[in-house]
Scaffold this motif. Structure first.
Motif, PDB file in Angstrom:
ATOM      1  N   ILE A  16      -7.342   3.658   4.429  1.00 62.52           N
ATOM      2  CA  ILE A  16      -6.315   3.068   5.215  1.00 62.52           C
ATOM      3  C   ILE A  16      -6.001   1.913   4.619  1.00 62.52           C
ATOM      4  O   ILE A  16      -4.544   1.860   4.344  1.00 62.52           O
ATOM      5  N   PHE A  17      -6.623   1.052   3.691  1.00 64.62           N
ATOM      6  CA  PHE A  17      -6.224   0.110   2.907  1.00 64.62           C
ATOM      7  C   PHE A  17      -5.446   0.607   1.785  1.00 64.62           C
ATOM      8  O   PHE A  17      -4.369   0.005   1.381  1.00 64.62           O
ATOM      9  N   LEU A  18      -5.680   1.584   1.202  1.00 68.54           N
ATOM     10  CA  LEU A  18      -5.089   2.354   0.085  1.00 68.54           C
ATOM     11  C   LEU A  18      -3.607   2.848   0.696  1.00 68.54           C
ATOM     12  O   LEU A  18      -2.408   2.540   0.101  1.00 68.54           O
ATOM     13  N   GLY A  19      -3.838   3.182   1.938  1.00 70.56           N
ATOM     14  CA  GLY A  19      -2.303   3.696   2.605  1.00 70.56           C
ATOM     15  C   GLY A  19      -1.284   2.170   2.702  1.00 70.56           C
ATOM     16  O   GLY A  19      -0.188   2.317   2.525  1.00 70.56           O
ATOM     17  N   PHE A  20      -2.019   1.064   3.051  1.00 70.89           N
ATOM     18  CA  PHE A  20      -1.246  -0.041   3.344  1.00 70.89           C
ATOM     19  C   PHE A  20      -0.705  -0.251   1.656  1.00 70.89           C
ATOM     20  O   PHE A  20       0.544  -0.826   1.821  1.00 70.89           O
ATOM     21  N   GLY A  21      -1.459  -0.266   0.854  1.00 68.47           N
ATOM     22  CA  GLY A  21      -1.012  -0.375  -0.478  1.00 68.47           C
ATOM     23  C   GLY A  21       0.303   0.511  -0.726  1.00 68.47           C
ATOM     24  O   GLY A  21       1.349   0.043  -1.439  1.00 68.47           O
ATOM     25  N   VAL A  22       0.070   1.613  -0.567  1.00 68.50           N
ATOM     26  CA  VAL A  22       1.268   2.644  -0.730  1.00 68.50           C
ATOM     27  C   VAL A  22       2.563   2.284   0.041  1.00 68.50           C
ATOM     28  O   VAL A  22       3.604   2.226  -0.609  1.00 68.50           O
ATOM     29  N   GLY A  23       2.399   2.021   1.249  1.00 66.78           N
ATOM     30  CA  GLY A  23       3.551   1.324   2.121  1.00 66.78           C
ATOM     31  C   GLY A  23       4.312   0.228   1.513  1.00 66.78           C
ATOM     32  O   GLY A  23       5.347   0.278   1.596  1.00 66.78           O
ATOM     33  N   TYR A  24       3.457  -0.824   1.097  1.00 66.83           N
ATOM     34  CA  TYR A  24       3.939  -2.239   0.571  1.00 66.83           C
ATOM     35  C   TYR A  24       4.427  -1.775  -1.007  1.00 66.83           C
ATOM     36  O   TYR A  24       5.750  -2.173  -1.288  1.00 66.83           O
ATOM     37  N   CYS A  25       3.909  -1.187  -1.828  1.00 64.39           N
ATOM     38  CA  CYS A  25       4.306  -0.846  -3.149  1.00 64.39           C
ATOM     39  C   CYS A  25       5.543   0.135  -3.117  1.00 64.39           C
ATOM     40  O   CYS A  25       6.503  -0.245  -3.987  1.00 64.39           O
ATOM     41  N   ASN A  26       5.598   1.127  -2.433  1.00 62.25           N
ATOM     42  CA  ASN A  26       6.658   2.049  -2.282  1.00 62.25           C
ATOM     43  C   ASN A  26       7.959   1.500  -1.693  1.00 62.25           C
ATOM     44  O   ASN A  26       9.044   1.930  -2.194  1.00 62.25           O
ATOM     45  N   GLN A  27       7.802   0.237  -0.781  1.00 62.80           N
ATOM     46  CA  GLN A  27       9.026  -0.188  -0.507  1.00 62.80           C
ATOM     47  C   GLN A  27       9.592  -1.412  -1.402  1.00 62.80           C
ATOM     48  O   GLN A  27      10.735  -1.391  -1.579  1.00 62.80           O
ATOM     49  N   SER A  28       8.487  -2.087  -2.185  1.00 61.42           N
ATOM     50  CA  SER A  28       9.042  -3.240  -2.809  1.00 61.42           C
ATOM     51  C   SER A  28       9.338  -2.950  -4.488  1.00 61.42           C
ATOM     52  O   SER A  28      10.289  -3.526  -5.009  1.00 61.42           O
ATOM     53  N   VAL A  29       8.572  -1.927  -4.957  1.00 54.71           N
ATOM     54  CA  VAL A  29       8.614  -1.823  -6.389  1.00 54.71           C
ATOM     55  C   VAL A  29       9.910  -1.248  -6.726  1.00 54.71           C
ATOM     56  O   VAL A  29      10.768  -1.652  -7.731  1.00 54.71           O
ATOM     57  N   PRO A  30      10.423   0.054  -6.204  1.00 53.25           N
ATOM     58  CA  PRO A  30      11.944   0.418  -6.634  1.00 53.25           C
ATOM     59  C   PRO A  30      13.007  -0.236  -6.148  1.00 53.25           C
ATOM     60  O   PRO A  30      13.888  -0.284  -7.121  1.00 53.25           O
ATOM     61  N   ILE A  31      12.824  -1.105  -5.196  1.00 46.63           N
ATOM     62  CA  ILE A  31      13.853  -2.360  -4.987  1.00 46.63           C
ATOM     63  C   ILE A  31      14.039  -3.328  -6.045  1.00 46.63           C
ATOM     64  O   ILE A  31      14.799  -3.717  -6.657  1.00 46.63           O
ATOM     65  N   TYR A  32      12.749  -3.713  -6.453  1.00 48.89           N
ATOM     66  CA  TYR A  32      12.552  -4.645  -7.687  1.00 48.89           C
ATOM     67  C   TYR A  32      13.215  -4.206  -8.957  1.00 48.89           C
ATOM     68  O   TYR A  32      14.140  -4.824  -9.492  1.00 48.89           O
ATOM     69  N   LEU A  33      12.840  -2.855  -9.378  1.00 49.10           N
ATOM     70  CA  LEU A  33      13.526  -2.161 -10.526  1.00 49.10           C
ATOM     71  C   LEU A  33      14.947  -2.122 -10.194  1.00 49.10           C
ATOM     72  O   LEU A  33      15.762  -2.499 -11.302  1.00 49.10           O
ATOM     73  N   SER A  34      15.376  -1.638  -9.164  1.00 49.23           N
ATOM     74  CA  SER A  34      16.871  -1.533  -9.003  1.00 49.23           C
ATOM     75  C   SER A  34      17.580  -2.958  -9.136  1.00 49.23           C
ATOM     76  O   SER A  34      18.628  -3.019  -9.680  1.00 49.23           O
ATOM     77  N   GLU A  35      17.038  -4.170  -8.368  1.00 51.11           N
ATOM     78  CA  GLU A  35      17.700  -5.344  -8.543  1.00 51.11           C
ATOM     79  C   GLU A  35      17.626  -5.910  -9.988  1.00 51.11           C
ATOM     80  O   GLU A  35      18.400  -6.738 -10.229  1.00 51.11           O
ATOM     81  N   MET A  36      16.722  -5.595 -10.837  1.00 51.44           N
ATOM     82  CA  MET A  36      16.683  -6.505 -11.973  1.00 51.44           C
ATOM     83  C   MET A  36      17.247  -5.650 -13.239  1.00 51.44           C
ATOM     84  O   MET A  36      17.616  -5.829 -13.985  1.00 51.44           O
ATOM     85  N   ALA A  37      17.217  -4.232 -12.972  1.00 46.56           N
ATOM     86  CA  ALA A  37      17.811  -3.185 -14.094  1.00 46.56           C
ATOM     87  C   ALA A  37      19.516  -3.472 -14.454  1.00 46.56           C
ATOM     88  O   ALA A  37      20.213  -3.777 -13.546  1.00 46.56           O
ATOM     89  N   PRO A  38      19.629  -3.429 -15.691  1.00 44.31           N
ATOM     90  CA  PRO A  38      21.093  -3.455 -15.895  1.00 44.31           C
ATOM     91  C   PRO A  38      21.551  -2.034 -15.403  1.00 44.31           C
ATOM     92  O   PRO A  38      21.076  -1.086 -15.427  1.00 44.31           O
TER      93      PRO A  38
END
Length: 330
Positions: free
Chosen positions: A111-133
């Motif tokens: 369940i904790f791993l699932g929480f990690g998946v939910g948070y990272c899959n939501q935030s990491v791609p957004i972070y990459l898109s907003e920082m990338a040229p």
């Protein structure tokens, strides 16, 4: 690290649930069914166990719930805290699973791993898109997907090695703590995205950050675009009901049906349960784990091709090519 952890958790489960010491300790009923060689016993039915299914599926159920909270966290507090929280969940989940002494610890860890998946899959791609040229935004975003495939491949290789040891399953489940620590520490060293800073009213800091990541002071046009987009978004009322309007139907359709049908191809199930599926087909334990390694290797190579092609040829051509290839394969 966010993609690597997601991929690792995808790939590790099928291998672990096919290891006899793991099943003997936590799922003895399944282990006894595996030993049953009576005529007419379906190989699939040997893994048909509700508790084992709960162990595997609890990660996804937790990820589904966490993704709603992750979206709010990213919006109110920024992408950086959301990534840190995701890494922390991954760390706790990996440690609980690695040191598990009963099924309850295993499931809570999942369940904790699932929480990690939910948070990272939501935030990491957004972070990459907003920082990338803009010119390499596609490649950097697919880099996240590539790390998922590398995580799956790494998990398959580790399962192949640890399956030969009595408590190898502990290594398989617990080793995810290492990239989780890197994600937590690394996220503390990151800067917040200009988009997030603008959303939270920190305009001066946002412009300074944009100048830093673009390597030039001439960012007035891009900065103004971000400000205009943020102001326009803040004025939208009743966003959930608006998206159901007729004029937004094309966006609603492709944002829903593309991922929906992608999941229905079954590829995630194959990557998740690869060793178990190959065992059901009659492969030996080592052969089933090695077959999963080969599948993961092909996945990495194909994703690497996409990284180099996406910004050169565009998203649509990759989408069409992938669809045709899947249709032929099916």
């Amino acid at each position: 690290m966010g993609g690597l952890l997601f991929g690792y958790d995808l790939g590790i489960t099928g291998g672990v649930t096919s290891m006899e010491p793991f099943l003997r300790k936590f799922f003895p009923v399944v282990y006894q069914q595996m030993l049953d060689d009576s005529a007419g016993t379906n190989q699939y039915c040997k893994f048909d166990n509700q508790l084992l299914t709960l162990f595997t599926s609890s990660l996804y159920l937790a990820a589904l719930i966490a993704s709603f909270f992750a979206a709010t966290t990213s919006r109110w507090f920024g992408r950086k805290p959301s990534m840190f929280v995701g890494g922390l969940f991954f760390l706790i989940g990996s440690l609980l699973n690695g040191f598990a002494v009963n099924v309850e610890m295993l499931i809570v860890g999942r369940i904790f791993l699932g929480f990690g998946v939910g948070y990272c899959n939501q935030s990491v791609p957004i972070y990459l898109s907003e920082m990338a040229p803009a010119k390499i935004r596609g490649a950097l975003n697919i880099g996240f997907q590539m790390m998922i495939t590398i995580g799956i491949l790494g998990a398959n290789l580790i399962n192949y090695w640890t399956s030969k040891h009595k408590n190898g399953w502990r290594v398989s489940l617990g080793i995810g703590a290492a990239p989780a620590i890197l994600l937590c520490v690394g996220s503390l060293c990151l800067e917040e995205t200009p988009n997030s800073l603008i959303e939270r009213g920190q305009h001066v800091k946002a412009k300074t950050m944009l100048q830093k990541i673009r390597g030039t002071n001439d960012v007035d046009d891009e900065y103004q675009d971000l400000v205009d987009a943020s102001e326009a978004a803040s004025k939208v009322e009743n966003a959930w009901s608006n998206i159901a309007q007729r004029k937004y139907r094309p966006q609603l359709t492709f944002c829903t049906f593309i991922p929906f049908f992608q999941q229905l191809t079954g590829i995630n199930v194959i990557m998740f349960y690869a060793p178990v599926l190959f065992t059901i087909l009659g492969f030996g334990n080592d052969a089933s784990l090695m077959s999963a390694v080969i599948t993961g290797g092909v996945n990495v190579v194909a994703t690497l091709v996409s990284v180099f092609c996406v910004d050169k040829f565009g998203r649509r051509i990759l989408f069409l090519q992938g669809g045709v290839q899947m249709l032929i394969s099916q």
